[in-house]
Design an enzyme around this catalytic site. Structure first.
Site, PDB file in Angstrom:
ATOM      1  N   SER A 147      30.342   9.770  -4.793  1.00  0.00           N
ATOM      2  CA  SER A 147      29.800  10.436  -3.612  1.00  0.00           C
ATOM      3  C   SER A 147      30.549  10.007  -2.339  1.00  0.00           C
ATOM      4  O   SER A 147      31.758  10.177  -2.263  1.00  0.00           O
ATOM      5  CB  SER A 147      28.293  10.180  -3.510  1.00  0.00           C
ATOM      6  OG  SER A 147      27.700  11.021  -2.554  1.00  0.00           O
ATOM      7  N   ASP A 172      32.182  13.186  -8.023  1.00  0.00           N
ATOM      8  CA  ASP A 172      31.472  14.149  -7.176  1.00  0.00           C
ATOM      9  C   ASP A 172      31.567  13.737  -5.704  1.00  0.00           C
ATOM     10  O   ASP A 172      30.559  13.423  -5.057  1.00  0.00           O
ATOM     11  CB  ASP A 172      30.012  14.287  -7.594  1.00  0.00           C
ATOM     12  CG  ASP A 172      29.475  15.701  -7.384  1.00  0.00           C
ATOM     13  OD1 ASP A 172      30.278  16.645  -7.406  1.00  0.00           O
ATOM     14  OD2 ASP A 172      28.255  15.861  -7.193  1.00  0.00           O
ATOM     15  N   HIS A 236      24.221  15.441  -9.256  1.00  0.00           N
ATOM     16  CA  HIS A 236      25.177  14.605  -8.510  1.00  0.00           C
ATOM     17  C   HIS A 236      25.447  13.311  -9.270  1.00  0.00           C
ATOM     18  O   HIS A 236      26.606  12.902  -9.442  1.00  0.00           O
ATOM     19  CB  HIS A 236      24.565  14.319  -7.137  1.00  0.00           C
ATOM     20  CG  HIS A 236      25.508  13.796  -6.107  1.00  0.00           C
ATOM     21  ND1 HIS A 236      26.790  14.266  -5.926  1.00  0.00           N
ATOM     22  CD2 HIS A 236      25.336  12.826  -5.157  1.00  0.00           C
ATOM     23  CE1 HIS A 236      27.356  13.628  -4.920  1.00  0.00           C
ATOM     24  NE2 HIS A 236      26.501  12.734  -4.451  1.00  0.00           N
TER      25      HIS A 236
END
Length: 298
Positions: A147, A172, A236
């Protein structure tokens, strides 16, 4: 990390007004928790200003892996723990868990996104220090970030001055505030010799574009099987779970290369005939793997 679509639009609108490193708080210090086979359970914390004990733990001949958490995370995050454990099950590595949780746990996502720029620069300085004082081999170093952490490791590799990191895995990479950002302040395909991104919640929490040398889109890259939460945090998180699984010796994710135009328009893959492994150890560096890849994971 769960971010509603409205918030996604708000922060991207904020980006238009100006998103740069000058707005970082810059009042925090990144720490690094070191794990090796000899201390696989209890890590040893060091920093740029406190390297005590590092010389005894760091082995120049062993591969080095940096792992970064994302928003609301710290050194204890599942993303860091899963990946660290899988590496040390495979062999003896120098594992550095990047802990910038003193900033990342702030509920204000916008401020944390800004602080990720400062965190990346601090990690770059640490990389240079490791090379200068402990003979860190950049070509035997991978950086893995989930992330917002994907941008942290990208910026770290981008700003390191003493060598080029071999591989970055962006799990991601965070989309809000970064989708339209200048490449100088986010992860890009040029930040390491090989950059691979794994997209599992693209267009929501994750970056919508293929920004690696090779970019993998499991199950289309937006929604993952078994996930039903509205905010997308489950999909996610699948990015680091898939990557951790890929580190198992006998667990391989094979993907087919797609036509970029077809994939973007239809979210379906028109295969080019090329096949590549997603994630794994060692990375795909030097194997000619590039472009967009699709795979189905149940």
């Amino acid at each position: 990390m769960g971010i509603v679509l409205i918030f996604f639009l708000v922060v991207n609108a904020y980006l238009v007004e100006g998103f740069d490193a000058q707005r970082s708080t810059k009042n925090f210090t990144v720490e690094y928790v070191v794990f090796t086979r000899s201390n696989a359970i209890e890590g040893h914390t060091v920093s740029l200003s406190n390297e005590r004990g590092l010389q005894e733990l760091f082995k120049q001949q062993n591969p080095t892996r940096f792992i970064s958490h994302g928003w609301r995370g710290d050194q204890t995050s599942e993303s860091c723990n899963l990946i660290r454990q899988k590496y040390l099950t495979r062999g003896d590595y120098n594992i550095f868990v990047i802990d910038w949780g003193i900033s990342a746990q702030n509920l204000n996502y916008v401020q944390v996104a800004l602080d990720s720029l400062e965190a990346g620069k601090q990690v770059a300085s640490f990389l240079d220090r490791l090379n200068e004082e402990y003979d860190l081999d950049f070509n035997n170093t991978y950086m893995i970030g989930y992330s917002l952490g994907a941008h942290v490791v990208g910026l770290a590799a981008k700003h390191a001055t003493r060598g080029k990191v071999n591989t970055i895995f962006g799990l991601d990479p965070a989309g809000p505030l970064f989708t339209a950002a200048d490449p100088s302040i986010r992860l890009t395909a040029k930040d390491a010799l090989y950059v691979e991104t794994i997209h599992t919640n693209a267009g929501f929490n994750g970056f919508s574009k293929p920004i690696g040398i090779a970019s993998f889109f499991p199950n289309g890259g937006t929604h993952q099987p078994g996930c039903s939460d509205f905010f997308g945090s489950c999909s996610h998180q699948k990015s680091y779970q898939y990557f951790a699984d890929s580190l198992d010796v006998n667990y391989k994710f094979f993907a087919v290369q797609c036509s970029e135009l077809i994939f973007k328009v239809s979210q379906k893959c028109k295969s080019t005939g090329n096949v590549a492994r997603m994630g794994g150890e060692p990375s795909n560096f030097g194997r000619g793997v590039e472009g967009i890849y699709y795979l189905t994971i149940k």
